[in-house]
Design a protein around this motif. Structure first.
Motif, PDB file in Angstrom:
ATOM      1  N   ILE A  62      -6.989  -0.875   3.813  1.00 38.04           N
ATOM      2  CA  ILE A  62      -5.668  -1.247   3.594  1.00 38.04           C
ATOM      3  C   ILE A  62      -5.135  -0.927   2.161  1.00 38.04           C
ATOM      4  O   ILE A  62      -4.121  -0.517   1.681  1.00 38.04           O
ATOM      5  N   PHE A  63      -6.058  -1.129   1.165  1.00 38.08           N
ATOM      6  CA  PHE A  63      -5.739  -0.820  -0.259  1.00 38.08           C
ATOM      7  C   PHE A  63      -5.660   0.738  -0.307  1.00 38.08           C
ATOM      8  O   PHE A  63      -4.716   1.152  -1.194  1.00 38.08           O
ATOM      9  N   GLU A  64      -6.209   1.500   0.296  1.00 41.50           N
ATOM     10  CA  GLU A  64      -5.935   2.946   0.429  1.00 41.50           C
ATOM     11  C   GLU A  64      -4.743   3.290   1.189  1.00 41.50           C
ATOM     12  O   GLU A  64      -4.092   4.358   0.472  1.00 41.50           O
ATOM     13  N   LEU A  66      -2.055   1.464   0.672  1.00 45.21           N
ATOM     14  CA  LEU A  66      -1.135   1.047  -0.205  1.00 45.21           C
ATOM     15  C   LEU A  66      -0.922   2.110  -1.476  1.00 45.21           C
ATOM     16  O   LEU A  66       0.232   2.266  -1.818  1.00 45.21           O
ATOM     17  N   LYS A  67      -2.096   2.594  -1.753  1.00 40.47           N
ATOM     18  CA  LYS A  67      -1.994   3.488  -2.899  1.00 40.47           C
ATOM     19  C   LYS A  67      -1.339   4.738  -2.452  1.00 40.47           C
ATOM     20  O   LYS A  67      -0.656   5.394  -3.163  1.00 40.47           O
ATOM     21  N   LYS A  68      -1.639   5.283  -1.225  1.00 46.37           N
ATOM     22  CA  LYS A  68      -0.928   6.592  -0.640  1.00 46.37           C
ATOM     23  C   LYS A  68       0.482   6.180  -0.726  1.00 46.37           C
ATOM     24  O   LYS A  68       1.465   7.019  -1.201  1.00 46.37           O
ATOM     25  N   ALA A  69       0.883   5.150  -0.173  1.00 46.00           N
ATOM     26  CA  ALA A  69       2.403   4.719   0.029  1.00 46.00           C
ATOM     27  C   ALA A  69       3.028   4.694  -1.254  1.00 46.00           C
ATOM     28  O   ALA A  69       4.336   4.919  -1.566  1.00 46.00           O
ATOM     29  N   SER A  70       2.431   3.960  -2.220  1.00 48.24           N
ATOM     30  CA  SER A  70       2.918   3.686  -3.531  1.00 48.24           C
ATOM     31  C   SER A  70       3.113   4.981  -4.249  1.00 48.24           C
ATOM     32  O   SER A  70       4.140   5.476  -5.148  1.00 48.24           O
ATOM     33  N   ALA A  71       2.159   6.134  -4.048  1.00 47.16           N
ATOM     34  CA  ALA A  71       2.505   7.320  -4.657  1.00 47.16           C
ATOM     35  C   ALA A  71       3.521   8.075  -4.060  1.00 47.16           C
ATOM     36  O   ALA A  71       4.049   8.924  -4.807  1.00 47.16           O
ATOM     37  N   THR A  72       3.757   7.980  -2.798  1.00 50.35           N
ATOM     38  CA  THR A  72       4.856   8.638  -2.216  1.00 50.35           C
ATOM     39  C   THR A  72       6.251   7.961  -2.330  1.00 50.35           C
ATOM     40  O   THR A  72       7.144   8.560  -1.843  1.00 50.35           O
ATOM     41  N   ARG A  73       6.324   6.818  -2.728  1.00 51.82           N
ATOM     42  CA  ARG A  73       7.411   6.044  -3.018  1.00 51.82           C
ATOM     43  C   ARG A  73       8.397   6.618  -4.077  1.00 51.82           C
ATOM     44  O   ARG A  73       8.082   6.996  -5.217  1.00 51.82           O
TER      45      ARG A  73
END
Length: 75
Positions: A62-64, A66-73
């Protein structure tokens, strides 16, 4: 779980089936572990430890995401 990502978690749960599924599984495991630790559901110490490891793997996944989605936001 991950209060700094509260808004992103809500968005991903609504729009990403895989993410939502992982969160549901994590919450179900968490409840099962709590029930076992409270002796509501019978289990050995080893059973509980196995479930805790599964829960941790889900949390890492889940954290991974979130990190990916956060980086592409967009900022």
């Amino acid at each position: 779980m991950f209060p700094e990502y509260r808004e992103l978690i809500s968005q991903l749960k609504a729009h990403d089936r895989r993410f939502d599924s992982l969160c549901i599984k994590h919450n179900e495991l968490d409840q099962k572990i709590q029930d076992m630790e409270a002796h509501i559901e019978p289990a050995s110490h080893e059973d509980i430890e196995i479930l805790k490891k599964k829960k941790l793997r889900l949390k890492d996944e889940i954290f991974e995401l979130l990190k990916k989605a956060s980086a592409t936001r967009p900022a």
